[in-house]
Design an enzyme around this catalytic site. Structure first.
Site, PDB file in Angstrom:
ATOM      1  N   CYS A 166       0.800  -1.233   0.000  1.00 31.75           N
ATOM      2  CA  CYS A 166       0.000   0.000   0.000  1.00 31.75           C
ATOM      3  C   CYS A 166       0.825   1.271   0.000  1.00 31.75           C
ATOM      4  O   CYS A 166       0.273   2.368  -0.026  1.00 31.75           O
ATOM      5  CB  CYS A 166      -0.962  -0.029   1.171  1.00 31.75           C
ATOM      6  SG  CYS A 166      -2.003  -1.490   1.074  1.00 31.75           S
TER       7      CYS A 166
ATOM      8  N   HIS B 130      -9.872   2.570  -0.330  1.00 26.08           N
ATOM      9  CA  HIS B 130      -8.435   2.295  -0.326  1.00 26.08           C
ATOM     10  C   HIS B 130      -8.051   1.753  -1.703  1.00 26.08           C
ATOM     11  O   HIS B 130      -8.408   0.640  -2.058  1.00 26.08           O
ATOM     12  CB  HIS B 130      -8.114   1.273   0.769  1.00 26.08           C
ATOM     13  CG  HIS B 130      -6.648   1.084   1.003  1.00 26.08           C
ATOM     14  ND1 HIS B 130      -5.681   1.557   0.130  1.00 26.08           N
ATOM     15  CD2 HIS B 130      -5.963   0.487   2.013  1.00 26.08           C
ATOM     16  CE1 HIS B 130      -4.485   1.243   0.593  1.00 26.08           C
ATOM     17  NE2 HIS B 130      -4.634   0.595   1.742  1.00 26.08           N
TER      18      HIS B 130
ATOM     19  N   HIS C 134      -2.586   8.072   5.861  1.00 29.68           N
ATOM     20  CA  HIS C 134      -2.999   6.860   5.148  1.00 29.68           C
ATOM     21  C   HIS C 134      -4.446   6.553   5.571  1.00 29.68           C
ATOM     22  O   HIS C 134      -5.305   6.343   4.743  1.00 29.68           O
ATOM     23  CB  HIS C 134      -2.033   5.744   5.526  1.00 29.68           C
ATOM     24  CG  HIS C 134      -2.150   4.494   4.718  1.00 29.68           C
ATOM     25  ND1 HIS C 134      -2.171   4.508   3.348  1.00 29.68           N
ATOM     26  CD2 HIS C 134      -2.239   3.189   5.096  1.00 29.68           C
ATOM     27  CE1 HIS C 134      -2.275   3.251   2.909  1.00 29.68           C
ATOM     28  NE2 HIS C 134      -2.322   2.438   3.942  1.00 29.68           N
TER      29      HIS C 134
END
Lengths: 83, 360, 211
Positions: B129, B290, B256
């Site tokens: 990620c 996401h 994030h």
């Protein structure tokens, strides 16, 4: 019950790749997390999959997971009571 | 950006057996819109490309079009970032239309390079990620070292059964649209998308400078974030050192913020340890989910727009503070002069990255 | 860039059935031995006590063993902070085996996705495994390239040093079913006579040595 415990030990060793552990050494009342066995968060998720796949039992809440996954005996007792 | 400033989320509840057995919220890109954009950009049918390739190509083509640059130039490099690329090829999404080997990332890279007639073989970064932010950081380095005059950084990932089922097995998905940093957060919402950014050593037209970057590893667990925030803290410290700025210089943090209980707690610790508790912070995951290997880059692009327009975007899904440290999660979008911003990302494998931008 | 004086401290090659550390062969695959059995034998032969090894997929096991060899006897912890130790790796097939295994489990009728498989469907997990094993906390980058790209690796390692790294573990770890190939280099600033400089030519030279 004893057969179930033995089966569970075999399955846990196999599915969680606990190669350094044998069924004989695997204490029925030994803590699965935090003790010598030393399982981690991925193992916990993998145990959920194992019970679903092999016994058709679903564990959905985190609290249930914590209670059931203390030792091999607590898992066996949970399975017996959910028959 | 207007929708962000108006706090409008693009997350929708979808029911699609190709992606999930049960309905779930998702940040999906409309296929018709994507194909129209593709055909507009390339004047050819989109059928010979996968969804992920179309996302990449449309984003990259927009940057090329706006800048008047071409990848045929030897001084221009393309850096791609993704986690799973053409993973839907493996799920048989295209039948015989797309060769099976396209699922391999170097093949996908080659297909994109071929379509864009790229002179230099593109690089591909796959760091879970943080991939998108890593690609940006590596691009910035190539500019600094003078190897290339221009670097186009692009990130893309699709929502697939592959990733959805994996995160479901991890019990990491939220039933409701995700709520980063909220007390009632229960997990993440997946999304898909692409972003592309031009980095250049030429100052003309540039409004924002990339002044600091770093990455680090927690060395703690392959899927669980560090409880102490140590790895992210290291990335932030290194990036600030490289940028020659201190915590008081940072006006805004784009976190994030995946909305899993542990991730957000870890980030709050790292921001607090870095003396950044007072700095306005948001997560954009509540708007589009996401987007995995594209997330860091897409959110960095949004950060740049925020800086250019002097507007802070509300952290969607955040109502009641749900992390131990009193970090300043943005309740409501406001206008604010932003000179210096920090973007962070963290991912599986214990990796963390940070990038610092400054307004010129 | 700032400091070009970088040297290959140690190297390890695991390919074509052989393990070669610092240019000497130390292990060899047995006839007909599969990769997983070979890696397990390598692990056992070192008497390492690290039960997490058995949970890894083949790609991570390969990377793990190569890192064990290349870091053997290196006492870096007394010399540098953990955040100045970087890991930069390349591979071609990403997490091929785990990708196929996870895809298969979700496509099968009644199949259940395994979190222990899914977590390995990212190539940078091999960096995480090495970082956890050794407590390495610095920069970590994972590139996917069609073939080993020594120019890219040399550039990236130089950049890592220019930005403060003091030691870099770097190389190529490729694995898909029974096809595998790993080469690791530990790059640092110590320059004893026998140590080769970290250059594209020297990396290519080591790569083409017949073992």
């Amino acid at each position: 019950m004893e057969n179930l415990i033995e089966d569970l030990k075999k399955q846990i060793i196999e599915e969680l790749n606990l190669e350094d552990l044998t069924v004989e050494e695997f204490g029925t009342d030994e803590l699965l997390f935090g003790g010598n066995i030393g399982l981690d968060s991925i193992d916990a998720l993998e145990l959920i999959v194992l019970l679903e796949k092999n016994y058709g039992v679903k564990i959905t809440s985190k609290e249930d997971g914590k209670k059931v996954f203390q030792t091999v005996r607590t898992i066996a007792e949970f399975l017996e009571s959910n028959k | 950006m207007e929708k962000l400033f108006a706090s409008e989320s693009g997350l929708k509840r979808i029911q699609d057996k190709r992606i999930s057995e049960t309905p779930l919220p998702l940040g999906q890109v409309d296929d018709t819109v994507l194909n129209e954009l593709f055909e507009e950009s390339f004047g050819q049918t989109s059928q010979q490309f996968t969804r992920c390739e179309r996302l990449f190509l449309v984003a990259i083509q927009q940057v090329l079009h706006q800048s008047g640059l071409s990848l045929e130039q030897p001084d221009t490099l393309l850096i791609l970032s993704t986690t799973k690329g053409n993973i839907d090829v493996l799920e048989g999404a295209y039948g015989d239309r797309i060769p099976q080997e396209a699922f391999l990332l170097p093949k996908m890279t080659a297909r994109i390079a071929h379509c864009l007639k790229a002179k230099n073989a593109p690089l591909l970064v796959s760091n879970a990620c943080i991939s998108g932010l890593m690609a940006l950081n590596i691009g910035a380095r190539y500019i600094q070292r003078g190897t290339y005059k221009n670097v186009i950084v692009a990130g893309a990932d699709i929502a697939s059964k592959f990733t959805v089922s994996g995160f479901q097995a991890f019990k990491a998905l939220s039933e409701e649209p995700c709520k980063p940093f909220d007390v009632n957060r229960t997990g993440l919402t997946l999304g898909e998308g692409a972003g592309a950014m031009l980095l250049s050593s030429e100052e003309k037209n540039a409004t924002i400078e990339v002044i600091g970057w770093a990455s680090s590893n927690d060395a703690n667990h392959i899927s669980g974030p560090s409880r102490t925030g140590e790895g992210l803290y290291v990335s932030i410290q290194k990036a600030m050192k490289k940028a020659e700025v201190s915590a008081t210089d940072i006006d805004f943090i784009s976190a994030h913020g995946t909305a899993t209980p542990y991730n957000d707690a870890m980030e709050a610790k790292a921001f607090s340890r870095s003396a950044l508790e007072q700095v306005p912070v948001n997560s954009l995951k509540g708007y589009w989910g996401h987007t995995l290997g594209a997330a860091g880059l897409i959110e960095a692009i949004a950060t740049i727009h925020s800086m250019e327009q002097g507007k802070l975007v509300e952290s969607k899904g955040y109502q009641d503070h749900g992390v131990d440290e009193p970090i300043a999660v943005i309740h409501q979008g406001i206008e604010k002069e932003l000179n210096c911003s920090l973007k962070t990302a963290s991912g599986f494998g214990g990796c963390n990255a940070a990038t610092i931008f400054r307004k010129k | 860039m700032a400091d070009k004086n970088l040297y290959i401290q140690h190297s390890c090659f695991i390919r074509a059935g052989k393990v070669v550390v610092d240019q000497s062969q130390i292990e060899q695959e047995e006839d007909g031995e599969h990769l997983k059995a070979f890696l397990k034998r390598l692990y056992k032969s070192r008497e390492t006590d690290y039960s997490k090894f058995h949970k890894m997929d083949a790609l991570c096991k390969l990377a793990f063993m190569a890192s064990e060899y290349v870091l053997e006897g290196v006492d870096w912890k007394s010399e540098i902070p953990a955040e100045d130790f970087a890991i930069v790796l390349q591979n071609r097939s990403s997490s091929y085996d785990s990708d196929l295994e996870h895809a298969d489990s979700i496509q099968r009728e009644g199949g259940i996705a395994s979190p222990a498989v899914f977590v390995y469907t990212l190539p940078n997990i091999m960096i995480g495994e090495i970082a956890i094993r050794n407590g390495i906390k610095g920069e970590n980058a994972c590139f996917i390239t069609d073939a080993f790209n020594s120019e890219l690796l040399v550039d990236q390692v130089e950049d890592a040093f220019a930005e403060g790294s003091k030691l870099v573990l770097t190389g190529w770890v490729e694995q898909a079913a029974e096809d595998y190939e790993a080469f690791f280099f530990l790059v640092g600033q110590q320059s004893q006579a026998e140590k080769k400089q970290w250059t594209v030519d020297n990396v290519k030279g080591l790569l083409h040595e017949p073992f």
